[in-house]
Write a protein that holds these residues in place. Structure first.
Motif, PDB file in Angstrom:
ATOM      1  N   GLN A  82       0.666  -1.331   0.058  1.00  0.00           N
ATOM      2  CA  GLN A  82      -0.147   0.018  -0.086  1.00  0.00           C
ATOM      3  C   GLN A  82       0.792   1.292   0.141  1.00  0.00           C
ATOM      4  N   PHE A  83       2.318   0.968   0.306  1.00  0.00           N
ATOM      5  CA  PHE A  83       3.069   2.231   0.191  1.00  0.00           C
ATOM      6  C   PHE A  83       3.893   2.477  -1.156  1.00  0.00           C
ATOM      7  N   PRO A  84       3.695   3.392  -1.773  1.00  0.00           N
ATOM      8  CA  PRO A  84       4.402   3.418  -3.103  1.00  0.00           C
ATOM      9  C   PRO A  84       6.137   3.356  -2.932  1.00  0.00           C
ATOM     10  N   TRP A  85       6.386   4.133  -1.877  1.00  0.00           N
ATOM     11  CA  TRP A  85       7.860   4.182  -1.759  1.00  0.00           C
ATOM     12  C   TRP A  85       8.575   2.874  -1.251  1.00  0.00           C
ATOM     13  N   ILE A  86       7.607   1.965  -0.784  1.00  0.00           N
ATOM     14  CA  ILE A  86       8.298   0.837  -0.459  1.00  0.00           C
ATOM     15  C   ILE A  86       8.357  -0.050  -1.581  1.00  0.00           C
ATOM     16  N   ARG A  87       7.258   0.067  -2.418  1.00  0.00           N
ATOM     17  CA  ARG A  87       7.321  -0.783  -3.648  1.00  0.00           C
ATOM     18  C   ARG A  87       8.310  -0.388  -4.717  1.00  0.00           C
ATOM     19  N   SER A  88       8.782   0.907  -4.709  1.00  0.00           N
ATOM     20  CA  SER A  88       9.843   1.363  -5.512  1.00  0.00           C
ATOM     21  C   SER A  88      10.995   1.473  -4.848  1.00  0.00           C
ATOM     22  N   SER A  89      11.193   0.659  -3.768  1.00  0.00           N
ATOM     23  CA  SER A  89      12.706   0.642  -3.136  1.00  0.00           C
ATOM     24  C   SER A  89      13.301  -0.596  -3.659  1.00  0.00           C
ATOM     25  N   GLU A  90      14.513  -0.708  -3.070  1.00  0.00           N
ATOM     26  CA  GLU A  90      15.377  -1.741  -3.573  1.00  0.00           C
ATOM     27  C   GLU A  90      14.982  -3.081  -2.678  1.00  0.00           C
ATOM     28  N   LEU A  91      14.363  -2.739  -1.524  1.00  0.00           N
ATOM     29  CA  LEU A  91      13.859  -4.016  -0.670  1.00  0.00           C
ATOM     30  C   LEU A  91      12.680  -4.756  -1.169  1.00  0.00           C
ATOM     31  N   TRP A  92      11.817  -4.066  -2.173  1.00  0.00           N
ATOM     32  CA  TRP A  92      10.470  -4.660  -2.565  1.00  0.00           C
ATOM     33  C   TRP A  92      10.669  -6.170  -3.260  1.00  0.00           C
ATOM     34  N   TYR A 108      12.610  -8.420  -2.311  1.00  0.00           N
ATOM     35  CA  TYR A 108      12.681  -9.445  -1.062  1.00  0.00           C
ATOM     36  C   TYR A 108      11.359  -9.293  -0.369  1.00  0.00           C
ATOM     37  N   LEU A 109      10.840  -8.210   0.213  1.00  0.00           N
ATOM     38  CA  LEU A 109       9.643  -8.220   0.658  1.00  0.00           C
ATOM     39  C   LEU A 109       8.464  -8.825   0.182  1.00  0.00           C
ATOM     40  N   ARG A 110       8.683  -9.027  -1.354  1.00  0.00           N
ATOM     41  CA  ARG A 110       7.498  -9.901  -2.033  1.00  0.00           C
ATOM     42  C   ARG A 110       7.593 -11.278  -1.699  1.00  0.00           C
ATOM     43  N   GLN A 111       8.663 -11.758  -1.369  1.00  0.00           N
ATOM     44  CA  GLN A 111       8.723 -13.150  -1.049  1.00  0.00           C
ATOM     45  C   GLN A 111       8.470 -13.476   0.471  1.00  0.00           C
ATOM     46  N   ALA A 112       8.445 -14.897   0.519  1.00  0.00           N
ATOM     47  CA  ALA A 112       7.767 -15.427   1.884  1.00  0.00           C
ATOM     48  C   ALA A 112       8.904 -15.589   2.971  1.00  0.00           C
ATOM     49  N   TRP A 113      10.165 -15.765   2.306  1.00  0.00           N
ATOM     50  CA  TRP A 113      11.301 -16.333   3.403  1.00  0.00           C
ATOM     51  C   TRP A 113      11.679 -15.180   4.383  1.00  0.00           C
ATOM     52  N   PRO A 114      11.659 -13.827   4.056  1.00  0.00           N
ATOM     53  CA  PRO A 114      12.049 -12.873   4.948  1.00  0.00           C
ATOM     54  C   PRO A 114      11.106 -12.968   6.416  1.00  0.00           C
ATOM     55  N   TYR A 115       9.713 -13.113   6.042  1.00  0.00           N
ATOM     56  CA  TYR A 115       8.725 -13.232   7.007  1.00  0.00           C
ATOM     57  C   TYR A 115       8.927 -14.408   8.063  1.00  0.00           C
ATOM     58  N   ALA A 116       9.198 -15.668   7.132  1.00  0.00           N
ATOM     59  CA  ALA A 116       9.656 -16.581   7.918  1.00  0.00           C
ATOM     60  C   ALA A 116      10.941 -16.532   8.670  1.00  0.00           C
ATOM     61  N   VAL A 117      11.680 -15.863   8.240  1.00  0.00           N
ATOM     62  CA  VAL A 117      12.907 -15.681   9.205  1.00  0.00           C
ATOM     63  C   VAL A 117      12.629 -14.995  10.261  1.00  0.00           C
ATOM     64  N   LEU A 118      11.966 -13.748  10.120  1.00  0.00           N
ATOM     65  CA  LEU A 118      11.658 -12.772  11.072  1.00  0.00           C
ATOM     66  C   LEU A 118      10.817 -13.636  12.172  1.00  0.00           C
ATOM     67  N   ALA A 119       9.628 -14.187  11.883  1.00  0.00           N
ATOM     68  CA  ALA A 119       8.990 -14.942  12.927  1.00  0.00           C
ATOM     69  C   ALA A 119       9.708 -15.974  13.474  1.00  0.00           C
ATOM     70  N   LEU A 120      10.445 -16.668  12.953  1.00  0.00           N
ATOM     71  CA  LEU A 120      11.424 -17.743  13.760  1.00  0.00           C
ATOM     72  C   LEU A 120      12.341 -17.196  14.899  1.00  0.00           C
ATOM     73  N   THR A 121      12.963 -16.119  14.301  1.00  0.00           N
ATOM     74  CA  THR A 121      13.814 -15.184  15.156  1.00  0.00           C
ATOM     75  C   THR A 121      13.199 -14.651  16.157  1.00  0.00           C
ATOM     76  N   LEU A 122      12.086 -14.121  16.185  1.00  0.00           N
ATOM     77  CA  LEU A 122      11.492 -13.493  17.235  1.00  0.00           C
ATOM     78  C   LEU A 122      11.147 -14.519  18.319  1.00  0.00           C
ATOM     79  N   SER A 123      10.519 -15.460  17.549  1.00  0.00           N
ATOM     80  CA  SER A 123       9.978 -16.886  18.582  1.00  0.00           C
ATOM     81  C   SER A 123      11.181 -17.303  19.649  1.00  0.00           C
ATOM     82  N   TYR A 124      12.463 -17.543  18.571  1.00  0.00           N
ATOM     83  CA  TYR A 124      13.526 -17.952  19.458  1.00  0.00           C
ATOM     84  C   TYR A 124      13.968 -17.011  20.361  1.00  0.00           C
TER      85      TYR A 124
END
Length: 258
Positions: A111-121, A123-139
């Protein structure tokens, strides 16, 4: 020599023979013709499982150190958020945390155009960053509580002695407090790392192709159920055995843990 003698005890020999007989029976009576076709995908899924396990445990432990320290000796404005974080993480299912991050943040970022136009987009479109973040926070949530007890268990007399000699706080923490706290929790860290391994199949629910997701694809494509699951169980047992052996070796090398 002593370890070899302990390994050759009668009950251990019987267990190894039973396990070997079971493997031979599975090899000759079950269908394995699907394995060559899915072997490259299985290797890729195994690699995904291993690197996610290593990255999340390392990052989670690095985050657990300040969480535990804040709860053990920190002021209330640091101890309270750390305690709330650990309580929330430990009190909610990991699957729920993964879904909240993936379907929550994952649907919010576009929903944020500046995120969609950034170099991180990409990676943020993929699922593995959220998996890494969730497992890291859980541990980190679980180990933060463990490290709180570990920091509190270090004898205060040693810290007072270090202060009396004029040792800086950072040096005292790096040379005395942290090494002893980590030494005290090594057995717990080994068990928690194995639990982290057994939590990785949950990332398959957000389309991360780990080794569990590969077995699910085999079942859906070939309608072969037991063989992929048995092979998957063997893979997890081997990885868990390696983790346990590694932590036991480290424990034997650390003074005071023999």
């Amino acid at each position: 020599m002593i370890r070899l003698r302990a390994l050759m005890q009668p009950h251990r020999i019987v267990m190894m023979l039973v396990f070997a007989a079971f493997l031979i029976w599975c090899g000759f009576t079950m269908r394995w013709d699907w394995l060559p076709k899915y072997l490259p995908l299985a290797i890729e899924g195994l690699w995904t499982t291993i690197w996610i396990l290593v990255v999340t445990t390392l990052l989670g432990f690095l985050l657990a150190i300040p969480l535990g320290l804040a709860q053990a000796v920190g002021p209330w404005y640091l101890a309270l958020p750390a305690r709330v974080f650990c309580t929330v993480i430990r009190g909610t299912p990991l699957l729920l945390q993964i879904w909240l991050l993936y379907y929550g943040l994952g649907s919010l970022f576009p929903q944020f155009p500046w995120i969609r136009s950034s170099e991180l987009w990409p990676y943020l479109r993929q699922a593995w960053p959220y998996a890494v973040l969730a497992l890291t926070l859980s541990y980190a949530g679980y180990e933060g509580e463990v490290m709180r007890g570990a920091f509190s268990s270090v004898a205060r007399g040693q810290l007072e002695a270090a202060k009396s000699f004029g040792m800086p706080r950072l040096t005292m923490f790096r040379r005395i407090w942290l090494p002893q706290a980590v030494r005290n929790v090594l057995p717990t860290l080994g068990g928690e790392t194995i639990l982290q391994l057994k939590a990785t199949p949950l990332i398959a629910t957000i389309t991360v192709m780990d080794i569990y997701a590969v077995s699910s694809r085999v079942r859906s494509d070939t309608f072969i159920v037991y063989e992929p699951l048995l092979l998957l169980a063997l893979v997890y047992m081997v990885i868990a055995g390696i983790i346990g052996f590694a932590f036991n070796h480290v424990e034997r090398q650390v003074p005071g843990r023999r």
